[in-house]
Enzyme design. Structure first.
Site, PDB file in Angstrom:
ATOM      1  CD  GLN A 103      -2.887  -1.069   2.352  1.00  0.00           C
ATOM      2  OE1 GLN A 103      -3.510   0.009   2.692  1.00  0.00           O
ATOM      3  NE2 GLN A 103      -3.137  -2.206   3.193  1.00  0.00           N
ATOM      4  CG  HIS A 136       5.664  -4.615  -2.923  1.00  0.00           C
ATOM      5  ND1 HIS A 136       5.754  -5.714  -3.709  1.00  0.00           N
ATOM      6  CD2 HIS A 136       4.679  -4.038  -3.619  1.00  0.00           C
ATOM      7  CE1 HIS A 136       4.914  -5.636  -4.697  1.00  0.00           C
ATOM      8  NE2 HIS A 136       4.256  -4.750  -4.737  1.00  0.00           N
ATOM      9  CE  LYS A 201       1.369  -8.868 -11.957  1.00  0.00           C
ATOM     10  NZ  LYS A 201       1.508  -9.461 -10.689  1.00  0.00           N
TER      11      LYS A 201
END
Length: 320
Positions: A103, A136, A201
């Site tokens: 997030q 991330h 993707k």
């Protein structure tokens, strides 16, 4: 008047999220794991008791904020507060896996940016420094107003594959499972002297991914998929299936953080992936074991980073 300058001592403490990794790190550093108890009151509130003096020390608190994410995050915050109130000289939060990192930005109106919120509350709790691995999103480093050292898992994974016969092979290709992982895939590919391919993707909703296209030559190749984390394993197993359907010979996978929630283990066991190599930033010992999963230790690199931080020497060598 004689001025006495005494160097502050180094002590390593651990929460409950990954005590085995903490013990391994302490053993390599050459210090005993500090004595601190992290428990619960009957209503579930977290309590911390530090059983030794920590006044003036260089304290390193090891705690991944993995599942249960909120419990482990609160443990870390309360431990930091306890050490700050006990007059620790410097507090480094060692967070091998940084929860809430996904997030990191607004993807739609009125979304929170929780990665920034977590950075703020770690600082407010009293952390002087953060040591972590493979965030991330790399921009999370900029969310902190305190020093942050960002270690990489690629050197450990690259070394494993190089030592196990994947280096400089014409039939090996490294595959990025999405556009966001291309930089990581390229760094990994450079270590085993291999070309890269990219899976295009889309995500119709969280934890669901669909393969649209594959960019690069993967026909009759041994493919190595690399990602920073594997959560429900949908991305990695769908990607592996798409590679085989398009002519890949074998598919291996590797990641830094094995979150492995929900149907992940079943998906991996039933997938075409021959082997999944991961690092022990998250303790997966309580998850049903799989013959397909091999876990490598990050203890040596974290121990070296802690030593360098304590001795006030450069940590940048560990980023190479």
């Amino acid at each position: 008047m004689v001025m006495i300058h005494e160097r502050k001592s180094l002590k390593i403490f651990a929460g409950n999220s990954n005590d085995k990794l903490a013990k391994d790190i302490a053993d390599i550093v050459g210090v005993p794991l500090g004595s601190a108890e992290v428990g619960r009151f009957s209503d579930g509130e977290i309590t911390v008791n530090i059983n030794e003096t920590v006044r003036g020390i260089d304290a390193f608190i090891i705690q991944s904020t993995s599942a249960p994410v909120n419990d482990n995050l609160m443990e870390l915050l309360i431990m930091i507060d306890a050490f700050k109130r006990a007059s620790a000289g410097r507090i480094t939060a060692v967070i091998p896996y940084y929860g809430y990192a996904r997030q990191d930005r607004k993807t739609k109106a009125r979304d929170p940016i929780t990665a920034k919120l977590v950075a703020d509350i770690l600082t407010a709790a009293g952390a002087d420094r953060v040591l972590t691995m493979d965030l991330h999103a790399s921009q999370i480093q900029g969310y902190f107003d305190i020093p942050l050292d960002h270690l990489l898992g690629v050197p450990i994974l690259g070394k494993y594959f190089a030592e196990n016969g994947f280096d400089q092979r014409e039939d090996v290709v490294v595959v990025s499972p999405d556009l966001g992982s291309v930089t990581r895939a390229r760094k990994f590919a450079d270590r085993i002297h291999a070309p890269i391919a990219i899976i295009d993707k889309r995500r119709p909703k969280p934890n669901v991914s669909e393969v649209m296209h594959i960019i690069g030559d993967i026909k009759d190749k041994t493919c190595i998929l690399i990602d920073d984390m594997i959560d429900t394993a949908g991305t990695i197993t769908n990607g592996a299936n798409a590679l085989v359907e398009r002519g890949a010979k074998d598919v291996y996978a590797c990641c830094t953080h094995a979150v492995l929630s929900g149907p992940a283990m079943e998906r991996i066991d039933n997938s075409v992936i021959k082997e999944l190599i991961t690092l022990n930033t998250i303790d997966i010992s309580k998850i049903k074991p799989s013959d397909k999963i091999k876990v490598l230790s990050v203890a040596p690199v974290f121990a070296e980073a802690i030593r360098r931080i304590y001795e006030e020497i450069s940590v940048s060598k560990l980023f190479d």
